[in-house]
Design an enzyme around this catalytic site. Structure first.
Site, PDB file in Angstrom:
ATOM      1  N   ASP A  94     -10.736   2.992   4.625  1.00  0.00           N
ATOM      2  CA  ASP A  94     -11.063   1.562   4.571  1.00  0.00           C
ATOM      3  C   ASP A  94     -12.574   1.344   4.534  1.00  0.00           C
ATOM      4  OD1 ASP A  94      -9.091  -0.401   4.407  1.00  0.00           O
ATOM      5  OD2 ASP A  94      -8.481  -0.146   6.493  1.00  0.00           O
ATOM      6  N   GLN A 118      -4.211  -1.553   9.897  1.00  0.00           N
ATOM      7  CA  GLN A 118      -4.225  -2.877   9.267  1.00  0.00           C
ATOM      8  C   GLN A 118      -4.768  -3.919  10.237  1.00  0.00           C
ATOM      9  OE1 GLN A 118      -3.603  -3.369   6.055  1.00  0.00           O
ATOM     10  NE2 GLN A 118      -3.806  -5.585   6.093  1.00  0.00           N
ATOM     11  N   LYS A 168       0.845  -1.206   0.000  1.00  0.00           N
ATOM     12  CA  LYS A 168       0.000   0.000   0.000  1.00  0.00           C
ATOM     13  C   LYS A 168       0.881   1.258   0.000  1.00  0.00           C
ATOM     14  CE  LYS A 168      -3.802  -2.424   2.297  1.00  0.00           C
ATOM     15  NZ  LYS A 168      -4.565  -2.712   3.524  1.00  0.00           N
TER      16      LYS A 168
HETATM   17  N1  GUN Z   1      -6.844  -6.833   6.524  1.00  0.00           N
HETATM   18  C1  GUN Z   1      -7.260  -7.528   5.448  1.00  0.00           C
HETATM   19  N2  GUN Z   1      -7.816  -6.701   4.530  1.00  0.00           N
HETATM   20  C2  GUN Z   1      -7.756  -5.447   5.045  1.00  0.00           C
HETATM   21  C3  GUN Z   1      -8.156  -4.176   4.565  1.00  0.00           C
HETATM   22  O1  GUN Z   1      -8.713  -4.011   3.477  1.00  0.00           O
HETATM   23  N3  GUN Z   1      -7.903  -3.133   5.392  1.00  0.00           N
HETATM   24  C4  GUN Z   1      -7.317  -3.278   6.612  1.00  0.00           C
HETATM   25  N4  GUN Z   1      -7.121  -2.202   7.352  1.00  0.00           N
HETATM   26  N5  GUN Z   1      -6.934  -4.456   7.090  1.00  0.00           N
HETATM   27  C5  GUN Z   1      -7.141  -5.548   6.311  1.00  0.00           C
END
Ligand code: GUN
Length: 292
Positions: A119, A96, A52
């Protein structure tokens, strides 16, 4: 059978974003700024967060990575969230998931300012999504929607079966696929670990979206001829023939399912890269608003 190439589509989206950001920043405005909080040493989480951050650099966004020890207290994590909420230079941020067991994920999600919640996990944004109001759509479901759109896959009136009911993928994609919009207008079945007759239900799917988190769960006998298959799973499996010691598998037995499908997402290179593109699109909106 045609591959739904998430990697290429994600690169296309990133190039589009990069061009728009270059134009805007050339006119003197700031670049979008995404922050990510990573707690602990979970290998896959580290890989995703790094991907990311790298993607931000590629499209000309600013990024900030905050790495916290796995034994960080809930209070300290809430304090970090508060600092990001208040930091005027940061347009959007993510925490995350998963978080260590001693931290209440819901408490953290609730603490994020909904306007910076790229998110789309905060209940205010989940509510807006459910009502069909403009909001940040969660990255993985939004990535799937974008992929269906860019490949012009018909969804109206189709039977869409979603396998897995997580808050991050299964539940939101089931809502998006049934909304009055394209891609949507599907007749949606949300199946999960307690579903009876799963094979029969999946075999009826024109579009099968699998996010159950079990490696190679879906086999050829569970799908309809010419179904569209979206595989959200990603599992590291030991493989000594690979340089890094593992291979990646999805929730679908790709080799046997692919030839029976009309469209299918590969793993890797399907839904994963689209999740990143989608997070960048949300961060762009958090910074500049929606394109008119
Ligand atoms: N863990 C797995 N997928 C995601 C996501 O799209 N965002 C976040 N913050 N954590 C994750």
């Amino acid at each position: 059978m045609q591959i739904l190439d998430g990697k290429k589509t994600s690169i296309d989206i990133q190039e589009e974003l990069s061009q728009k950001v270059r134009q805007i920043t050339n006119s003197g405005k700031k670049a979008p700024h995404l922050a990510a909080i990573l707690v602990g040493e979970d290998g896959p989480s580290k890989t995703y967060v790094n991907a990311k951050v790298k993607a931000c650099q590629r499209v000309g966004f600013k990024s900030t990575l905050i790495q916290l020890n796995s034994n960080v207290s809930e209070k300290e994590l809430l304090n970090q969230v508060d600092l990001l909420n208040k930091n005027k230079d940061i347009d959007g941020f993510i925490v995350q998931l998963p978080l260590p067991k001693h931290i209440d994920e819901n408490k953290i999600i609730l603490a994020v300012n909904p306007e910076k919640d790229v998110d789309g996990f905060h209940p205010e944004n989940v509510g807006k999504m459910t009502l069909g109001l403009p909001t940040f759509l969660p990255a993985t479901p939004n990535g799937i929607i974008e992929l269906l759109k860019r490949y012009n896959i018909p969804t109206s009136g189709k039977n869409t079966v979603v396998v897995g009911r997580s808050n991050i993928v299964g539940t939101p994609i089931s809502i998006l696929m049934s909304r009055k919009n394209y891609p949507g207008n599907s007749t949606v079945t949300l199946a999960h670990s307690r579903t009876e007759n799963l094979k029969e239900i999946c075999s009826n799917a024109d579009i099968l979206i699998v996010a159950i988190g079990i490696s190679e769960f879906i086999s050829e006998d569970m799908i309809k001829q010419d179904a569209v298959i979206i595989d959200v799973g990603i599992h590291r499996v030991k493989d000594s023939s690979k340089k890094n010691g593992f291979k990646l598998l999805g929730d679908v037995k790709y080799k046997e399912v692919a030839h029976k499908s009309s469209y299918i997402t590969p793993v890797p290179g399907g839904v994963g890269p689209m999740t990143i593109a989608s997070l960048l699109m949300n961060t762009y909106i958090a910074c500049y608003g929606r394109d008119k």
